[in-house]
Structure formats: structure tokens, C-alpha cells
Design an enzyme around this catalytic site. Structure first.
Site: not given
Ligand code: F0G
Length: 456
Positions: A71, A124, A214, A257, A381
Site C-alpha cells: 500500500y 474533451t 499534455d 498512449k 470527432r
Molecule cells: N489528453 C489527450 C490528448 C488525450 O487524447 C486523452 C485521451 C487524454 C488527455 C485523457 O487521458 O483517457 O487516460 O484519461 N484520449 C483518448 C482518446 C480517450 O481516445 O483519444 P485518459
């Protein structure tokens, strides 16, 4: 030119189910014409997302067994922390269950009600967290990013004039940070140049505004810099990445990713005070600062994935496969976003289906038609993903109305890409038969995930 192949061989396989036309029609209707709601079992080639869909390496699978599930003070956490410091170069790391966990912490920690958060286009969940904490998102990406046909090497760049104008209009003290996405997902996986990153960082330092990346697809961005920017051709992706991240004060990361794992993320920063507050907050939402919602084995896998992702052979194959699909579509005259981005090929639904008005959801309709044709699952999208304006309640109307064919990392072969290509070409030949959709159920936030549609 000599042909090249995947820089890996396949050690385990997953059998795919192939539905017939009638079964796919039923599956689509059951899902309310929303590809997010189709069961994975009913999908032949799944290009919904590159998020968490990566095939892990044999080394990563092996490492799961040595995960330390303590933990507190897990050995696996220290490996992850070391990998992030080593490859990304930040001083402090907070693990989170995925990217949006880090976005939640960052937005709460840095945003005050009435602030402005500029970004190079939006993602998003990122924007949703900024708005939830009282910020107004301001798009400062270059105009070229909104033109799907324009071939520009760094469509993700920040427009320095737009950014400066925002500073002049609202005052730097109202801008806690600039959120810089490398690459820009919704612009088509388009990169930011090193020169632009350097310039943005300079402006931000002068104005005491932080640059928070990001970093979700930062390795892909680094590869584009190697290919396209003077003086970087002979540098390793590892060194380019380090330099990129040096022009920032921290990042949110979706490890799903570019860290080559199925789950995981982190928040990283250089400032000690922010780190201390993040450590205090992470226990509330994710878990102890030594696991942040992840199991020990997840952290083992992510630590290794971080190193595997900066292998030049891996990343050149990765980008090459996306381009392999994109180039065939371009050659066949299919309208796609140019240049081909890092993680996906984006179909331009407005140009693909000029007979369907944007309020009749052409990208959603095209994604549904593609599934029906071949069992290939893609993602809208466009206007559905863009949601509504938080003040007026009106639909946000994005210039880009796209269908994203997102390529998972190390999962499909180029034969799969050929199947996708053939299906899209055959749809294009009968495009007049595709009809628009209307939304019959609309959730209040991030509506695209659960919305339901019916053909007009
Ligand atoms: N930022 C970017 C540019 C993303 O593409 C995503 C997720 C996130 C943040 C959020 O990360 O999913 O780990 O919470 N993109 C996925 C997509 C969902 O299909 O483009 P997460």
C-alpha cells in the site's frame, strides 16, 4: 526502396469474431448508432482509440509478476518514478489512474474561478476539467490547424499573436497556465515544433504563466520533430523528447498512449510547492502518492513502456503504419486530414458526405456506416464530441467534422490496414446512400460517450 516490416514478432494472438452483414446491422441498432456503445466482441478491427489498446511486450508481461502491491512505498512506484525523471526530466511525479486523473488534480490545483486557460485546440476531458474548475478555455492554435486540407509540418503550433492578445485582453494574472498538447489529438494528431515550444515557453516565462504539457503523445511529437525540423534529423528521439519537455513546467500524462500500457498516467512538475499540494490532493481522488490508483504491476509495466517507447525502431514503425493507411487513402482520393498525424488517420466527414449538413452529424453517420460495411470501429470527432457552450447551452460547432481511425500500438498488421482502406474506398463510391443522424438521447457531460442516435 527496400521494404521494412514490424520491429517485433507476435508471441500471443487473440482470435477475432467476424459478424455477417445482418449481425452488424443489429449490433449497430442496439448501440444507438454510437460506436462507443458497440460491444468489442462485435468489432472486427477496432480503431476506436489508441488509448489503453496497446499490445504490451513480453518484458512488460513478465514484469507484472514482480509488481510490488504494498500500500505504501512500493518498489514498483520507485521504478516508475525513476523512469519518468530519467526520460521526461521532471523533478516531481504523482501517479494517477489515467490522464484525466492528472487533469483533475492539475485543474483543481492551478485554476481559480474566472481564470482563462489557453490551449492549442482542446481535448474533451482536459477542457471539461478546466471548465469544471471555473476556467474559460481559449483556443490559441494556428489557423492552419482548422483547415483539413492544408499541408503544414507543425499544425499543432500555438499562434503567438493569438496568445499575446489573450494576455493583453485578460491579464497574465488571470492565466494560470497554458496547456500545450504534443501532439494535438483533435487537430489530427498534429505536432508542435521545437521552435514554437521554445517561443511559447519564453513568452510564458516573461509573463509568469506556467506551461503545462499534455504529454499524452509526446514521443510521437518528438519523432515528427526529428523528421521535419532542421537540426534534429541526427538526434535521437530520446534527446529530442528531453529538450521538448525542458520547455515546460510540468505535464499531465495519459500513459495509455505513449507509455505503452493499458492503464496508467501521471502528473509531473518542477515546482516544489505545486508538488506538495498535489501530494496532499492525490490521496483524496486516486490513492497514496506511491500508487495513485494503480496496482504495483501496472506501475512496473508503465516504467518499462516509457523506455520501450523511445526506441527509434519502435517509433518509426508506429508513425509509419499510420502513414501507410493514410497514404493509401490519399492516393484513392479520399478526403483525409493532411498531413497524416501520429496516432490516427482522420476522415473529413464534411467533404466525404457533402450532402449531409453538420447539424445532421455527418461524422457520426460515417463512423456508423463504416462499422456496418466492414466491422471496423472508428470514432466521431466533430459536433457531437464538441458538446455545448457552457454559458449559452448552444452546440459548439467545430470547423473540423472528423472520423478518427485510431491505430492501436503494436496490435494490427498492415494487412488489417488494407482491409480498412478497402472498406473506406467502397463506402466513398456509394457515399450518396449514407444518411444523417439525429440525437435521441443526450447526456449532460461528455455526451459523445453515451449518446444515442437514429437515422433521419
Ligand atoms: N489528453 C489527450 C490528448 C488525450 O487524447 C486523452 C485521451 C487524454 C488527455 C485523457 O487521458 O483517457 O487516460 O484519461 N484520449 C483518448 C482518446 C480517450 O481516445 O483519444 P485518459
Amino acid at each position: 526502396k527496400k521494404r521494412t516490416a514490424e520491429p517485433f514478432k507476435i508471441k500471443a494472438v487473440e482470435t477475432l469474431k467476424m459478424l455477417n452483414d445482418e449481425e452488424r446491422k443489429q449490433a449497430l441498432e442496439k448501440a444507438g448508432f454510437n460506436t462507443f456503445l458497440i460491444d468489442s466482441e462485435d468489432v472486427y478491427i477496432d480503431l476506436l482509440t489508441d488509448s489503453g489498446t496497446t499490445a504490451m511486450s513480453d518484458k512488460q508481461w513478465g514484469a507484472l509478476m514482480v509488481g510490488d502491491e504494498a500500500y505504501a512505498g512500493s518498489k514498483s512506484w520507485y521504478k516508475l518514478e525513476k523512469a519518468v525523471k530519467d526520460i521526461y526530466g521532471y523533478k516531481y511525479v504523482i501517479p494517477t489512474h489515467q490522464g484525466r486523473g492528472a487533469e483533475n488534480l492539475l485543474s483543481q490545483l492551478m485554476i481559480n474561478e474566472g481564470d482563462y486557460v489557453p490551449g492549442n485546440m482542446y481535448f474533451t476531458t482536459t477542457r471539461a476539467h478546466q471548465e469544471l474548475n471555473g476556467a474559460t478555455f481559449v483556443d490559441v492554435i494556428i489557423d492552419e490547424a482548422h483547415d483539413s486540407l492544408l499541408d503544414h509540418p507543425f499544425k499543432g503550433n500555438v499562434d503567438l499573436i493569438k496568445f499575446q492578445k489573450l494576455i493583453d485582453d485578460v491579464g497574465a494574472e488571470k492565466i494560470p497556465y497554458l496547456c500545450l498538447a504534443v501532439t494535438v489529438n483533435l487537430a489530427g494528431g498534429q505536432p508542435v515544433s521545437m521552435k514554437n515550444m521554445r517561443e511559447v515557453y519564453e513568452i510564458c516565462q516573461q509573463n509568469k504563466i506556467s506551461v503545462m504539457l499534455d504529454a499524452t503523445r509526446c514521443v510521437e511529437n518528438a519523432y515528427f520533430i526529428k523528421e521535419r525540423e532542421d537540426a534534429y534529423a541526427d538526434k535521437s528521439v530520446k534527446d529530442i523528447l528531453k529538450e521538448m519537455l525542458s520547455y515546460s513546467d510540468g505535464c499531465t500524462m495519459s500513459g495509455k498512449k505513449d507509455c505503452l500500457v493499458n492503464i496508467g498516467g501521471f502528473l509531473a512538475m518542477n515546482e516544489e510547492e505545486l508538488y506538495t499540494r498535489a501530494r496532499e490532493m492525490v490521496v483524496l481522488y486516486e490513492g497514496m502518492p506511491s500508487y495513485g490508483g494503480l496496482s504495483g504491476r501496472d506501475m512496473e509495466a508503465m516504467a518499462l513502456g516509457i523506455y520501450e517507447s523511445i526506441d527509434d525502431n519502435y517509433i518509426s514503425h508506429r508513425i509509419g503504419q499510420v502513414r501507410y493507411l493514410g497514404q493509401q487513402l490519399i492516393d484513392a482520393g479520399i478526403p483525409v486530414v493532411k498531413p497524416i498525424g501520429g496516432h490516427a488517420v482522420f476522415l473529413d466527414a464534411k467533404k466525404f458526405l457533402p450532402h449531409i449538413k453538420q447539424e445532421e452529424l455527418p461524422a457520426q453517420a460515417l463512423a456508423a456506416a463504416l462499422y456496418l460495411d466492414s466491422g471496423v470501429r472508428a470514432m466521431e470527432r466533430g459536433i457531437v464530441s464538441a458538446g455545448r457552450n457552457k454559458v449559452t447551452g448552444e452546440n459548439n460547432v467545430p470547423k473540423l467534422e472528423l472520423v478518427r481511425l485510431t491505430i492501436p500500438r503494436r496490435v494490427y498488421t498492415n494487412n488489417h490496414m488494407d482491409v480498412v482502406c478497402d472498406s473506406i474506398i467502397s463506402l466513398y463510391e456509394k457515399r450518396e446512400q449514407i444518411v444523417g443522424l439525429k440525437m435521441v438521447y443526450e447526456p449532460p457531460t461528455l455526451r459523445f460517450f453515451n449518446a444515442r442516435f437514429t437515422p433521419l
